[in-house]
Enzyme design. Structure first.
Site, PDB file in Angstrom:
ATOM      1  N   ALA A  36       0.817  -1.213   0.000  1.00  0.00           N
ATOM      2  CA  ALA A  36       0.000   0.000   0.000  1.00  0.00           C
ATOM      3  C   ALA A  36       0.851   1.264   0.000  1.00  0.00           C
ATOM      4  O   ALA A  36       0.574   2.218  -0.743  1.00  0.00           O
ATOM      5  CB  ALA A  36      -0.933  -0.009   1.213  1.00  0.00           C
ATOM      6  N   ASP A  81      -8.139  -0.587   5.041  1.00  0.00           N
ATOM      7  CA  ASP A  81      -8.585  -1.794   5.746  1.00  0.00           C
ATOM      8  C   ASP A  81      -7.410  -2.751   5.863  1.00  0.00           C
ATOM      9  O   ASP A  81      -7.344  -3.783   5.194  1.00  0.00           O
ATOM     10  CB  ASP A  81      -9.746  -2.435   4.981  1.00  0.00           C
ATOM     11  CG  ASP A  81     -10.370  -3.604   5.738  1.00  0.00           C
ATOM     12  OD1 ASP A  81     -10.161  -3.689   6.964  1.00  0.00           O
ATOM     13  OD2 ASP A  81     -11.059  -4.421   5.104  1.00  0.00           O
TER      14      ASP A  81
END
Length: 523
Positions: A366, A386
């Protein structure tokens, strides 16, 4: 002339034997490091293993290397026999180490029992590996392979072979042994290599140093050790399957060990659960409470594009696809094995969301993706973070000021970001640390929490790059939801006195406070 020829032949033999011995040194060094990496990997997979545990294991291993070098000194007078014995024992202990630790985690009720097995295994392997170099150095200086005058050069060659072997072992474990064989079989194969290297040394070099009977005895011992490890290799699948099932209450229906984590899916009736490295990620009986609370506050009525960081199970994407107006979802997930399971075993749970043409799946870290991504010119209307709980330094950086600053660059003007922030009850310091960290990146933040029976009290952070904190709201165009409505969401922003808000120093890449917060919280 004859003496000159004989001297040349002796020199040639010396060079040849030295090469064989140094190759064996490299092989043994590679095996020693693989054993320790296997223990570290297994401890991390089954027990979480953070930076403290890793540091203690590595420090203990290094200390054991020194202890082994000292303890072997009385046996240097019998270096040949001692070397064979050390390698035989090391091959057995190292080859069995992963299986023994796995069994300890699976069958010992108390964590202290498995920790003791890990500590003893580390000490024994480190001590035996530490004994190797003094023994080999002694053998090399006995005149048949090298002279005592060449001690410095011999030591340099030994160290070079030792370090090169460690490099090979360090690369072989993550890129070959672990992904292809798994932890138990990978350690067992390494034990076989270790014993084979000892056998080569015995046959080609030590036959000139020990008696015939001693050599035969040594080779028989090595063969017996090889047979023991080979037996483990044959039955390793049964051992691993039985041990793994002991760790979970429900039957396992899917298992993967990827380059990043151990992934397990269990099922009992209609109750399907996903675990990553032993940590529960969702339960189908109540995941809708978590997923609805995560997704809908972040998407306004006009939201068109959404970035999901993590959430590779496809549950967030499932809910986003239900929201009218969503045209594009970019799903960034590190582990392709999670995506593969989401598209197969978990397909009924996520309604096949990851195969929807509106969902673009990206396999990447990410933080790395945010740094180099081609973000749409207008940015994303919502960013949903998340990710797993930050209980390791690798995960902790995804809860840092720097990470949230990168996420800000992906947001459209007025866009919302939501972050799963853990439990304000079980890990209150970590929860409020995340809130403070998001604020330190320039966001105004509204924390909220809901009750998820499987997890207990679970919290989230809704953030926007403005001076005024956003008010959580369910979009007026939202589909019929099982749990979340505006009344529930308004109540979710209220925190009782025992979990009242607090302001903490932010967690950064330089000072990842969040990792320590998580460790103390769950303790």
């Amino acid at each position: 002339m004859t003496s000159t020829r004989q001297a040349g032949e002796a020199t040639e033999a010396s060079v040849r034997w030295r090469a064989v011995l140094l190759a064996a040194v490299a092989a043994c060094a590679a095996c020693g490091l693989v054993y320790e990496l296997a223990l570290l990997t297994l401890a991390a997979s089954l027990n979480g293993g953070g930076i403290v545990a890793t540091s203690l294991i590595v420090a203990g291993y290094i200390a054991a290397l020194g202890a082994g070098a000292l303890l072997i000194k009385p046996l240097l007078a019998h270096a040949a026999i001692a070397f064979i014995a050390v390698e035989a024992v090391l091959g057995i202990i190292g080859g069995l180490s992963a299986a023994a630790l796995y069994a300890a985690f699976a069958f010992l009720d108390e964590l202290d029992g498995s920790t003791l097995v890990l500590a003893v295994g580390t000490a024994l392997i480190g001590g035996l590996v530490g004994a190797e170099v003094p023994l080999l150095m002694t053998l090399l200086q006995r005149g048949r392979v090298a002279g005592a005058a060449d001690a410095g050069r011999t030591l340099a060659n030994l160290n070079a072979a030792d370090y090169l072997g460690a490099l090979v072992g360090g690369l072989a474990w993550p890129f070959l042994l672990l992904p292809q064989l798994g932890m138990i079989r990978g350690a067992a194969v390494t034990g076989i290599v270790n014993l084979a290297a000892a056998g080569v040394v015995s046959i080609f070099l030590l036959r000139h140093v020990v008696s015939g009977r001693q050599l035969v005895t040594a080779l028989c011992a090595l063969a017996a050790a090889l047979g023991l490890i080979a037996t483990l290799l044959v039955h390793s699948h049964d051992i691993e399957t039985t041990g793994r099932q002991q760790l979970y209450a429900d039957p396992i229906i899917a298992y993967r060990h990827s380059a990043y984590q151990e992934i397990v899916v269990t099922r009992r009736g209609d109750d399907l659960r996903l675990y990553l490295d032993g940590g529960l990620q969702f339960c189908t009986r109540d995941e809708y409470r978590y997923t609805e609370s995560l997704v809908y506050p972040a998407v306004s009525d006009g939201a068109r594009s959404v970035l999901v960081l993590g959430g590779g199970d496809g549950l967030a994407a499932r809910e986003l696809l239900r929201q009218p107006g969503i045209e594009q979802i970019v799903q960034v997930e590190l582990d392709p094995a999670v995506i593969e399971l989401a598209r197969t075993t978990l397909r009924d749970v996520n309604a096949g969301s990851l195969d929807n043409p509106r969902v673009h799946v990206v396999i990447d870290d990410a933080m790395s993706w945010l740094r180099g991504a081609a973000v749409p010119p207008a940015g994303f209307d919502a960013v949903i973070v998340d990710l797993r709980d930050p209980d390791t330094p690798v995960l902790g950086r995804l809860y840092s000021t720097e990470f949230y600053a990168l996420a800000a660059r992906a947001l459209a003007p007025g866009g919302l970001m939501v972050v799963q922030a853990g439990s304000p009850y079980s890990t209150p310091t970590a929860f409020w640390r995340i809130i403070s960290t998001i604020r330190s990146a320039g966001y105004a933040v509204t924390p909220y929490h809901v009750h998820v029976p499987t997890f207990g009290d679970w919290g989230f952070a809704l953030a926007r790059l403005t001076d005024i904190a956003p008010t959580p709201a369910v979009p007026s165009t939202a589909p019929a939801l099982r749990f979340l409505d505006q009344q529930v969401l308004e109540a979710a922003t209220v925190f009782s006195g025992d979990i009242r808000p607090r302001t903490l120093d932010p967690s950064t890449l330089d000072n990842p406070h969040i990792v320590e917060d998580m460790r103390h919280g769950w303790d």
